[in-house]
Design an enzyme around this catalytic site. Structure first.
Site, PDB file in Angstrom:
ATOM      1  N   GLY A 161     -15.572  34.725  -3.760  1.00  0.00           N
ATOM      2  CA  GLY A 161     -16.561  33.840  -2.828  1.00  0.00           C
ATOM      3  C   GLY A 161     -17.890  33.822  -2.978  1.00  0.00           C
ATOM      4  O   GLY A 161     -18.934  34.000  -1.924  1.00  0.00           O
ATOM      5  N   SER A 162     -18.140  34.554  -3.446  1.00  0.00           N
ATOM      6  CA  SER A 162     -19.767  35.118  -3.878  1.00  0.00           C
ATOM      7  C   SER A 162     -20.984  34.241  -3.604  1.00  0.00           C
ATOM      8  O   SER A 162     -22.400  34.431  -2.780  1.00  0.00           O
ATOM      9  CB  SER A 162     -19.805  36.308  -4.920  1.00  0.00           C
ATOM     10  OG  SER A 162     -20.295  35.423  -6.333  1.00  0.00           O
TER      11      SER A 162
ATOM     12  N   MET B 207     -11.308  26.185  -8.791  1.00  0.00           N
ATOM     13  CA  MET B 207     -10.681  26.743  -9.812  1.00  0.00           C
ATOM     14  C   MET B 207      -9.738  25.270 -10.100  1.00  0.00           C
ATOM     15  O   MET B 207      -8.424  25.494 -10.229  1.00  0.00           O
ATOM     16  CB  MET B 207     -10.090  27.444 -10.359  1.00  0.00           C
ATOM     17  CG  MET B 207     -11.105  28.722 -10.382  1.00  0.00           C
ATOM     18  SD  MET B 207     -12.756  28.296 -11.044  1.00  0.00           S
ATOM     19  CE  MET B 207     -12.014  29.168 -12.522  1.00  0.00           C
TER      20      MET B 207
ATOM     21  N   LEU C  99     -10.929  18.064 -10.474  1.00  0.00           N
ATOM     22  CA  LEU C  99     -10.817  16.903  -9.441  1.00  0.00           C
ATOM     23  C   LEU C  99      -9.842  15.627 -10.444  1.00  0.00           C
ATOM     24  O   LEU C  99     -10.769  14.979 -11.345  1.00  0.00           O
ATOM     25  CB  LEU C  99     -12.195  17.023  -9.295  1.00  0.00           C
ATOM     26  CG  LEU C  99     -13.423  17.833  -9.072  1.00  0.00           C
ATOM     27  CD1 LEU C  99     -14.560  17.226  -8.359  1.00  0.00           C
ATOM     28  CD2 LEU C  99     -12.344  18.050  -7.296  1.00  0.00           C
TER      29      LEU C  99
ATOM     30  N   ASN D 261     -21.536  21.201  -8.843  1.00  0.00           N
ATOM     31  CA  ASN D 261     -20.469  22.707  -8.972  1.00  0.00           C
ATOM     32  C   ASN D 261     -21.834  24.172  -9.801  1.00  0.00           C
ATOM     33  O   ASN D 261     -22.420  23.824 -10.632  1.00  0.00           O
ATOM     34  CB  ASN D 261     -19.831  21.657  -9.690  1.00  0.00           C
ATOM     35  CG  ASN D 261     -18.641  22.969 -10.712  1.00  0.00           C
ATOM     36  OD1 ASN D 261     -18.518  23.942 -10.035  1.00  0.00           O
ATOM     37  ND2 ASN D 261     -18.406  22.883 -12.004  1.00  0.00           N
TER      38      ASN D 261
ATOM     39  N   HIS E 268     -21.305  26.545 -12.538  1.00  0.00           N
ATOM     40  CA  HIS E 268     -20.616  26.674 -13.976  1.00  0.00           C
ATOM     41  C   HIS E 268     -21.063  27.901 -14.369  1.00  0.00           C
ATOM     42  O   HIS E 268     -22.086  27.700 -14.970  1.00  0.00           O
ATOM     43  CB  HIS E 268     -20.959  25.343 -14.793  1.00  0.00           C
ATOM     44  CG  HIS E 268     -19.704  25.874 -16.359  1.00  0.00           C
ATOM     45  ND1 HIS E 268     -18.069  25.656 -16.681  1.00  0.00           N
ATOM     46  CD2 HIS E 268     -20.423  26.381 -17.276  1.00  0.00           C
ATOM     47  CE1 HIS E 268     -17.978  26.204 -17.425  1.00  0.00           C
ATOM     48  NE2 HIS E 268     -19.254  26.438 -17.641  1.00  0.00           N
TER      49      HIS E 268
ATOM     50  N   ASP F 189     -17.036  19.676 -16.001  1.00  0.00           N
ATOM     51  CA  ASP F 189     -18.096  20.353 -16.560  1.00  0.00           C
ATOM     52  C   ASP F 189     -18.886  19.184 -17.010  1.00  0.00           C
ATOM     53  O   ASP F 189     -19.872  20.277 -17.978  1.00  0.00           O
ATOM     54  CB  ASP F 189     -17.686  21.449 -17.486  1.00  0.00           C
ATOM     55  CG  ASP F 189     -17.391  22.996 -17.064  1.00  0.00           C
ATOM     56  OD1 ASP F 189     -17.083  22.665 -15.383  1.00  0.00           O
ATOM     57  OD2 ASP F 189     -16.024  23.271 -17.253  1.00  0.00           O
TER      58      ASP F 189
ATOM     59  N   GLU G 293     -26.770  33.203 -11.343  1.00  0.00           N
ATOM     60  CA  GLU G 293     -25.907  32.580 -10.165  1.00  0.00           C
ATOM     61  C   GLU G 293     -26.476  32.052  -8.914  1.00  0.00           C
ATOM     62  O   GLU G 293     -26.499  30.735  -7.855  1.00  0.00           O
ATOM     63  CB  GLU G 293     -24.558  32.568 -10.374  1.00  0.00           C
ATOM     64  CG  GLU G 293     -23.879  32.720 -11.614  1.00  0.00           C
ATOM     65  CD  GLU G 293     -22.188  31.736 -11.669  1.00  0.00           C
ATOM     66  OE1 GLU G 293     -21.685  31.803 -10.353  1.00  0.00           O
ATOM     67  OE2 GLU G 293     -21.346  32.780 -12.534  1.00  0.00           O
TER      68      GLU G 293
HETATM   69  C1  GAR Z   1     -18.206  32.159 -10.912  1.00  0.00           C
HETATM   70  O1  GAR Z   1     -18.883  32.486 -12.058  1.00  0.00           O
HETATM   71  C2  GAR Z   1     -18.746  30.611 -10.933  1.00  0.00           C
HETATM   72  O2  GAR Z   1     -19.475  29.806 -11.682  1.00  0.00           O
HETATM   73  C3  GAR Z   1     -17.121  30.197 -12.009  1.00  0.00           C
HETATM   74  O3  GAR Z   1     -16.174  31.061 -11.056  1.00  0.00           O
HETATM   75  C4  GAR Z   1     -16.786  32.454 -10.116  1.00  0.00           C
HETATM   76  C5  GAR Z   1     -16.401  32.629  -8.022  1.00  0.00           C
HETATM   77  O4  GAR Z   1     -16.913  33.755  -8.371  1.00  0.00           O
HETATM   78  N1  GAR Z   1     -16.695  28.636 -11.752  1.00  0.00           N
HETATM   79  C6  GAR Z   1     -16.310  27.980 -12.847  1.00  0.00           C
HETATM   80  O5  GAR Z   1     -15.710  29.409 -13.621  1.00  0.00           O
HETATM   81  C7  GAR Z   1     -15.391  26.911 -12.202  1.00  0.00           C
HETATM   82  N2  GAR Z   1     -14.932  26.550 -13.570  1.00  0.00           N
HETATM   83  P1  GAR Z   1     -17.114  33.693  -6.822  1.00  0.00           P
HETATM   84  O6  GAR Z   1     -15.670  33.176  -6.452  1.00  0.00           O
HETATM   85  O7  GAR Z   1     -17.477  34.873  -6.337  1.00  0.00           O
HETATM   86  O8  GAR Z   1     -18.557  32.259  -6.578  1.00  0.00           O
END
Ligand code: GAR
Length: 203
Positions: A13-14, A91, A94, A108, A110, A146, A175
């Protein structure tokens, strides 16, 4: 009126934290009203609770189909009056129905410069492909994985010394900037979609 946002998570969840931090600014046009995790006990749920945001855990394993799971999420989002949905490290694929139901109102993040490196293991694949620039994308969600009109992208250099982890860390920093920027655009109703393109109106 601030737009009510629901965030779907599966892990640490960052990116959720970056959105919570942005929403803490009284002038930000959105507020997070619900966080839903498909995985019990993840750190993202703790981050939401620490910010006083209601959470819901809906374990996908308890549902007979993707459609049934998505429909449960949909019900919870609508019951909470959610207007915008943010996928933040969610993850799960949908269902078409869910993606269509939130078309134009679901985004979203990515960890790659789309349309390059859709799917998983984006940092490893970027290093293997020898690209010199990598980064992240926030896009409107469509039923294809995506895919969908791009709202914000941020690029970082790929260094000769990079491994998957150092590159991932450099992208993650971006991000956390890109996601609040994109949410602001959508919450301020500044996005118009023409075909594959998201056109951004000036503030
Ligand atoms: C993030 O890097 C996000 O871009 C990626 O998962 C990570 C989640 O980190 N998302 C995907 O790969 C989606 N297919 P977080 O839980 O710390 O936000």
């Amino acid at each position: 009126m601030k737009k009510k946002v629901g965030v779907l998570v599966s892990g640490r969840g960052s990116n959720l934290q970056a959105l919570l931090d942005a929403c803490a600014d009284p002038s930000f046009p959105a507020e997070i009203a619900l966080v839903i995790s498909n995985v019990p006990g993840v750190y993202a749920l703790e981050r939401a609770a620490n910010a006083g945001v209601p959470t819901l855990t809906i374990p996908h394993k308890g549902f007979p189909s993707r459609e049934a799971f998505d429909s449960e999420m949909d019900k919870a989002l609508r019951a909470a009056g959610i207007e915008i949905v943010c996928l933040a490290g969610f993850m799960r694929l949908l269902s078409t129905g869910f993606a269509e139901g939130w078309r134009g109102r679901m985004i979203n993040i990515h960890p790659a410069l789309l349309p390059s490196f859709k799917g998983l293991h984006t940092h490893r694949r970027a290093i293997e492909a020898g690209v010199k620039l990598h980064g992240c994308t926030v896009h409107l969600v469509t039923p294809e994985l995506d895919d969908g009109p791009i709202l914000v992208q941020k690029a970082v250099p790929v260094l000769a010394s990079d491994d998957e982890d150092t590159l991932a860390a450099r992208v993650l920093e971006q991000e956390h900037k890109a996601y609040p920027e994109a949410l602001r655009l959508l919450a301020e109703d500044r996005v118009a979609v023409e075909g594959n393109r998201a056109l951004i109106r000036d503030a």
